[in-house]
Design an enzyme around this catalytic site. Structure first.
Site, PDB file in Angstrom:
ATOM      1  N   CYS A 139       2.577   0.948  -8.223  1.00  0.00           N
ATOM      2  CA  CYS A 139       3.356  -0.188  -7.747  1.00  0.00           C
ATOM      3  C   CYS A 139       4.241  -0.698  -8.874  1.00  0.00           C
ATOM      4  O   CYS A 139       3.765  -0.988  -9.973  1.00  0.00           O
ATOM      5  CB  CYS A 139       2.421  -1.299  -7.274  1.00  0.00           C
ATOM      6  SG  CYS A 139       3.295  -2.664  -6.498  1.00  0.00           S
ATOM      7  N   CYS A 163      -4.384  -0.740  -1.800  1.00  0.00           N
ATOM      8  CA  CYS A 163      -4.718   0.681  -1.790  1.00  0.00           C
ATOM      9  C   CYS A 163      -5.719   0.951  -2.906  1.00  0.00           C
ATOM     10  O   CYS A 163      -6.179   0.027  -3.570  1.00  0.00           O
ATOM     11  CB  CYS A 163      -3.455   1.524  -1.957  1.00  0.00           C
ATOM     12  SG  CYS A 163      -2.330   0.913  -3.229  1.00  0.00           S
ATOM     13  N   CYS A 187       0.864  -1.178   0.000  1.00  0.00           N
ATOM     14  CA  CYS A 187       0.000   0.000   0.000  1.00  0.00           C
ATOM     15  C   CYS A 187       0.900   1.227   0.000  1.00  0.00           C
ATOM     16  O   CYS A 187       2.100   1.111  -0.235  1.00  0.00           O
ATOM     17  CB  CYS A 187      -1.009  -0.013   1.151  1.00  0.00           C
ATOM     18  SG  CYS A 187      -0.316   0.174   2.788  1.00  0.00           S
TER      19      CYS A 187
END
Length: 148
Positions: free
Chosen positions: A98, A90, A16
């Site tokens: 990411c 998230c 996250c």
């Protein structure tokens, strides 16, 4: 690491933004619910400090993360460890940030509200964080019934 049935233990990384609440809760809940089938870790895109609300709601169910440190996604990439699953927890826009992991396994996205953005009294924020904890637990239980 081998499970007793001879199956490879699967490595799961939860990601996250700050590695302060959602990914920490997911890591510990999968560790508890996974029956030893998983090695779990968590990391953040911009690691922060552990969220006291996450510490409190996990303590309520017998999990103590009060001494854990947050870690960066970059440190996990640089570790050379490969993961069977990288799970972003998230919101969608943040999940797009990411990075791709070398030799990365399956990438999953499970969106949960961020406790760091909760407003209200301490008890109201705690209630909202409990809901996130319980939502994460339900999602993990569902996934364990047949990972996709």
């Amino acid at each position: 690491m081998e499970r007793q049935e001879g199956h490879k233990t699967q490595r799961v990384l939860f990601v996250c933004i700050h590695n302060s609440a959602r990914s920490q809760m997911a890591e510990e809940l999968l560790r508890r619910l996974g029956g030893g089938r998983f090695e779990t870790e968590s990391a953040g895109l911009d690691p922060g400090v552990l969220n006291p609300l996450a510490v409190e709601v996990l303590r309520e169910i017998g999990i103590d993360i009060s001494t854990k440190q947050t870690q960066s996604v970059e440190s996990r990439i640089n570790s050379g460890i490969t993961y069977d699953y990288v799970v972003t927890v998230c919101d969608g826009a943040s999940a797009e940030r990411c990075p791709v992991f070398p030799d990365g396994g399956k990438r999953l996205h499970w969106s949960f509200d961020d406790p760091s953005g909760f407003t209200g009294t301490h008890e109201e924020k705690l209630d909202k964080t409990r809901k996130v904890r319980d939502d994460i637990r339900r999602k993990i239980e569902q996934w364990l019934m047949g990972p996709t």
